[in-house]
Design an enzyme around this catalytic site. Sequence first.
Site, short mmCIF file in Angstrom:
data_model
loop_
_atom_site.label_atom_id
_atom_site.label_comp_id
_atom_site.label_asym_id
_atom_site.label_seq_id
_atom_site.Cartn_x
_atom_site.Cartn_y
_atom_site.Cartn_z
N LEU A 241 1.02 -1.13 -0.05
CA LEU A 241 -0.05 -0.04 -0.04
C LEU A 241 0.91 1.18 0.05
O LEU A 241 1.56 1.28 0.90
CB LEU A 241 -0.95 0.06 1.40
N HIS A 242 1.07 2.01 -1.29
CA HIS A 242 1.67 3.09 -1.21
C HIS A 242 1.59 4.51 -0.59
O HIS A 242 1.89 4.74 0.27
CB HIS A 242 2.06 3.11 -2.84
N ASP A 243 0.47 5.28 -1.41
CA ASP A 243 0.23 6.70 -0.83
C ASP A 243 -0.25 6.96 0.48
O ASP A 243 0.39 7.86 0.97
CB ASP A 243 -0.62 7.26 -1.87
#
Length: 313
Positions: A241-243
């Site tokens: 999960l990036h942002d």
Amino acid sequence: MPRRIIIDTDPGLDDAVAILLALAAPGELGVLGIVAVAGNLPLAQTERNARRVCELAGRADIPVYAGCARPMLRPPATAEHIHGETERDRLLLPEPTMPLQALNGIDFLIETLRAAEAGVVTLCALGPLTNIAMALVKAPDIAGKIGELVIMGGAGFELGNVTPAAEFNIHVDPHAAAIVADGGVRITMIPLDVTHQVLSTPPRIAALRALGNRCGAAVAELLISFEKNRSARFGTRARALHDPSVIAYLLRPALFGGREVNVAIETQSPLTLGMTVVDWWGITGRKPNVQWMSTVDADGFYDLLTEKLARLP
Ligand SMILES: [Ca+2]
């Protein structure tokens, strides 16, 4: 007084979760506006999705602006195979009733920063850096006004996710990233080295669904959609999960660790275009320009996400 932030974004499944996390922490973060950029999806979809996320959170008062519709030099490149909607996904976010602001997003960035005292506005960059580079080109004086620019982007020891060398946000607009890296702004980068540790496992998704509110349910479904697209990569059912790490960093910086380094952006080589060349060992003598994050407390991150999202409708 909450920390004032502007979110520059290309929603995008993980962007949606990041926006919700920011809106779930009004005591700590005051969202002055959201600026959409072309990236995961074309601009017409990213600005619309930004408004849909605000509606889901019951925050139709947040002004949403559209910025650049394409990268500075390169042709547009999206990731619709990951972020495009299925019929089922379409039900997760409401149709927007709130308008798109008439002012261009670049001018919103410039006008807001110029009107603020130096250092009080933080920029969160969750997509390609086109809007922020354009604002710095149009108004270089704003560099001194930006308190901190926190970027989800790049890859060091972890290597790339869109090419063997490059991470998506930087690869889509490497020229913009190079302008930003050299723009004299205080930058924190959260690269794949961090976000690949923040895995949305089934128990973590279940905890979000168990919140019982519509935002928790929507995030659980978004993470499942996200997970389905490339779950094979990590050999488990979990997906990076990036942002949201950008927002988590603002809320709990102690969850993250890193060091001050020089980062240069490759803009020439067809083989390694968009690579973040990180001088981890300080061998070039180039001045550090980035606080580069490399570690994260993933359990602490998911505890924070779950705790905050419980406050939304
Ligand atoms: Ca994004």
